[in-house]
Every structure is written in C-alpha cells, then in structure tokens.
Scaffold this motif. Sequence first.
Motif, mmCIF file in Angstrom:
data_model
loop_
_atom_site.group_PDB
_atom_site.id
_atom_site.type_symbol
_atom_site.label_atom_id
_atom_site.label_comp_id
_atom_site.label_asym_id
_atom_site.label_seq_id
_atom_site.Cartn_x
_atom_site.Cartn_y
_atom_site.Cartn_z
ATOM 1 N N ALA A 1 0.776 -1.118 -0.080
ATOM 2 C CA ALA A 1 -0.186 -0.015 -0.025
ATOM 3 C C ALA A 1 0.980 1.255 0.095
ATOM 4 O O ALA A 1 0.358 2.406 -0.174
ATOM 5 N N ASN A 2 2.365 1.031 0.038
ATOM 6 C CA ASN A 2 3.015 2.241 0.078
ATOM 7 C C ASN A 2 4.342 1.924 -0.293
ATOM 8 O O ASN A 2 5.035 1.010 0.440
ATOM 9 N N ARG A 3 5.029 2.345 -1.184
ATOM 10 C CA ARG A 3 6.265 1.864 -1.646
ATOM 11 C C ARG A 3 7.605 2.396 -0.510
ATOM 12 O O ARG A 3 7.523 3.405 -0.277
ATOM 13 N N LEU A 4 8.527 1.678 -0.156
ATOM 14 C CA LEU A 4 9.485 1.797 0.433
ATOM 15 C C LEU A 4 10.474 2.609 -0.250
ATOM 16 O O LEU A 4 10.690 2.407 -1.350
ATOM 17 N N ALA A 5 11.091 3.744 0.308
ATOM 18 C CA ALA A 5 12.172 4.554 -0.494
ATOM 19 C C ALA A 5 13.212 3.845 -1.202
ATOM 20 O O ALA A 5 13.764 2.896 -0.595
ATOM 21 N N SER A 6 13.537 3.963 -2.107
ATOM 22 C CA SER A 6 14.522 3.657 -3.131
ATOM 23 C C SER A 6 14.564 2.024 -3.658
ATOM 24 O O SER A 6 15.260 1.362 -3.511
ATOM 25 N N ASN A 7 13.256 1.610 -3.525
ATOM 26 C CA ASN A 7 12.892 0.457 -3.802
ATOM 27 C C ASN A 7 12.354 0.419 -5.190
ATOM 28 O O ASN A 7 12.146 -0.795 -5.953
ATOM 29 N N SER A 8 12.100 1.635 -5.965
ATOM 30 C CA SER A 8 11.537 1.597 -7.291
ATOM 31 C C SER A 8 12.614 1.308 -8.384
ATOM 32 O O SER A 8 12.200 0.493 -9.390
ATOM 33 N N LEU A 9 13.653 1.974 -8.555
ATOM 34 C CA LEU A 9 14.755 1.519 -9.320
ATOM 35 C C LEU A 9 15.033 0.029 -9.088
ATOM 36 O O LEU A 9 15.328 -0.630 -10.156
ATOM 37 N N LEU A 10 15.207 -0.381 -8.059
ATOM 38 C CA LEU A 10 15.440 -1.762 -7.703
ATOM 39 C C LEU A 10 14.480 -2.441 -8.228
ATOM 40 O O LEU A 10 14.819 -3.674 -8.735
ATOM 41 N N GLU A 11 13.227 -2.391 -8.028
ATOM 42 C CA GLU A 11 12.144 -3.292 -8.796
ATOM 43 C C GLU A 11 12.192 -3.269 -10.215
ATOM 44 O O GLU A 11 12.012 -4.564 -10.632
ATOM 45 N N GLY A 12 12.464 -2.206 -10.939
ATOM 46 C CA GLY A 12 12.748 -2.120 -12.436
ATOM 47 C C GLY A 12 13.783 -3.196 -12.839
ATOM 48 O O GLY A 12 13.651 -3.760 -14.042
#
Length: 494
Positions: free
Chosen positions: A367-378
């Motif tokens: 329900a809410n992304r942890l900071a700096s997990n987005s580039l990692l997810e990609g």
Amino acid sequence: MNIAQLPVVVVGCGVAGLATALAAAPRPVLLIGRQAVGQDCASALAQGGIAAAIGAGDSPAEHARDTLTAGAGHNHPDAVRYLVDHAVVAVRWLQTLGVEFDCDGEGLSLGREGGHHLHRILHAGGDASGAALVAALHRAARRAAHIQWQPACEVDGLLLRGERVAGVRVGDRDGQKNVLECSEVVLATGGIGALFAATTNPIGADGNGLALAMAAGAPAQDLEFMQFHPTALAVASCGALPLITEALRGAGAVLYDDSGARVMAGRHPLADLAPRDLVARQVWQVLQAGGHAWLDATTVPGDWQRRFPTVDAICKRHGIDPRTQRIPVTPAAHFHMGGIAVDFDGRTAIRGLYAVGEAACNGVHGANRLASNSLLEGLVFGRRLGRLLADVRLGACRSGSHWLVERGQSATESTLAQLRALSWQALGPVRDGATMQQALVHIDSDAALRTSWQGELVTRMLEAALRRRRNLGAHYRLDTAKQKAAQPIPLRLL
C-alpha cells in the motif's frame, strides 16, 4: 512468418524496459519510446538510489521487514523476498555496466531514507542516481546486437489474434500510424503521476500503458494506492515539480512549519524519516491549514556538489541557497503502487502481454512503496522477465482472424488540465468519499472527460478508492479517519 522470427516489443525506455530488453538476449527485441532515452521517464529523474542490504549488520530479512512495514503489510511476501534477495546481485550487475556508485573512506557510501532503519541506499553521482543508471543501461542497450531501436513514437493499440497479442500500433510525430507484428509485448510505460496537478513525474507518466492494457481486457490491481512524495519544491510550475530528495532528511534535514515547530515531532518513532505516506499527510495538513512547510537542510554537512548537486542546482535556479535557507516544500504525486495485474514473471491475463516496473502491480510495494525500492524493482523484475522471454520457445505460424484494440481518444490539453486538478483534489494525500463521488459525477457529466482514456483511467481510480472504505498505507480517507483504521496484515517474516 514463423513466430520465432518476430521480435519482442518492449514499450518504455526507463530502467525496467532497458533491463528487460538487455536480459532478453538473444531474442530479437524492438525497443519503443515516446521520446529519446532519459527525456520522458521517471527513472532518469530519480534522485534516490538503490536499496540493498550490503552494509555491515544489514540483511535481506531486515530490508524485507522495512519494505513490509512501509507497505502496511499489503505486500505480497514472495515478491518482497525475491526483490531483497536479488538486490545485491542487481548492484553488482550495474557495476559491470560501468555504474560507479559513490564511495567513502570505508568503501561504498550508504545513505538512509524514509522507512529504512539502517543505512542501505547506494547513490551514483549523489542525487543524480537515476540519470546515471539510465545512461549506463542505455549504453549497454545501444551496444547490444539483439536490440533494435524504433524511432520515437507512441503505442496506442494492441493487435490481437485468437487469445493472444500479435502486435502493436504505433503513431509517429507526423500522425502516421503503423502496425508492427511481434511475438510478445512488454509494457514498461511507467506510472500515472502526470494525471495529477502536483507531481514529480514527467509528462509521459500518464498511465498510457495501463489504459491500453485495461482496454484490451487485462485486469488492474490496487489502483487506489498512489504515493505522494512529501518534499517537492513548492514553486509555480506548468510541469513536473522539482523533487527534493529524501536523502537530505536521511542526512539530517528537518521539516518545520511557519511557527518553527517540527512537522513530524511526536508523529512517528522515525520522525522525519517515517514512511512517505505519513510524512506527506502531515505536510499536506500544514498546507491545508493555510501555512507553509519548510525543509531545513542548513545543518547537513559535507560537500553539496558531491552529495546533492541536483538539489543544489534546482534550489539556486529558484533563488534559494539550501545551505543557508530553508526550502519550501509540498507533497506531490510520485509513484503508483497499483497497475496492470501481473504475476512475478510479469504475465498479465492476456497471453503474450507482459508488464514490468511502475506500470505493473505484482504486490511488491503493498500500500506504500519503501524509498529507493523503485529503481531496484525495475532492475530485478525487468531482468527476471527478460530471462523468461529469452527462454520462450514459440510454436508454428499464427492463423485465424485478428483485430485491433485501441487505447481510446486522448484528452485535449485544456481537458487534461481540468482532469489533473480534479485528481489532485479528489485523490490527493487526504481523501473523502463525498469529494470522490463529486469527481465521478463531474467526469460523467462532461463528454470530453468521459470519452477520453485519461478520464476513464481516473474514473477507475476513483471507483477503487471509493470501494476501499478503510485507511491503508497511502490510501487515507478523512471521512473514515475517526473509525478504526485498517490494521496492517501481520508481518510474515521472510
């Protein structure tokens, strides 16, 4: 033509799309983007870095714990486990591509951001990490013999044959439309922040891939969960608001209101480094009360040209010296946790159609992304999907009738401006049922809004937000705030 001779089409040239395309070798890949690489994707604007349990005393289990806590337990545990277990591998892969992560006297320099209990954020070029990553992936993709680059164009239709994807329709800047046959389609088109009046996202992050997938019948998931970054620069802008990286708060910056009181004092044990949804709501409430919110970074030590060159330059362009003056900030739409429903391999409900990155929802962010997990997810899930596509063994020639599914009519600029204001008012950091219902009625009564694919997408988001009556993560309804908020799902330790 035999299916095996047709390329995989990857739509989107951010981190997720580039990682997928590179990992798909030796399968032929046709890479399609609306603009030149880095000009129209949120990846290149990312000031945060990559979270990885690489420091002393850290572990994937600790990284997972913070990810689940930030996501209010709404995350899919298996997706979280895969993400954190492959974080260090992703970092090492980037280093082989030439990414030079920032170092200090003890090795890799590790920062800290909201929701993290430990220092585990790697940066490249200080707060220019996204641009550094995209540049490295772009160089590798340009060198890759299996990747062909399509001139800048927009995908606005899917060709279907039988029960599977058979191609895409593209339109160039001159208005010419062509159908390109392919074996599979990967939508790596980013998020939906550009559908909000206040956003950190580029104009291309408008949910175009999500809208196309839904038009073709692919289910969406968790559309109501939109993350708002607490600290965008509060300046007049006709486009994306400049982002003020969370790493500043990790380095000691503090949020204040006009009276000099700390905005996050007593609100959370991590104070200014609480998960983003909490901080964004507190800043929002300060602004709604008629005041201003200020980020004081004057005590942040070190060399700003090395650590925070992007923020330093942004602030100075607006007449602010962040080393001596407080920075005016506002929440802004930043990251969509929802998207096209996919499994861990990026498969949608339509055969041959895949999605990855922010356009997709596999449950990793909850329900809410942890900071700096987005580039990692990609990176992590892009590489996983690419390897899957590399191993696909397709059958004989296609046969049967085919048809084209179109994304739909695009809104005019004036209609879009109206829709963005409506989204910000009804689907912002703090929501209520009455305002969301009024927004639905407004869209339905306006033919220009109702018949546009953007209007249809915002309608679907409003409906999802209305269905979720209890507060969870980034979804916060003022009309139910006095009720007992939904309790996070108990953490399932990995």
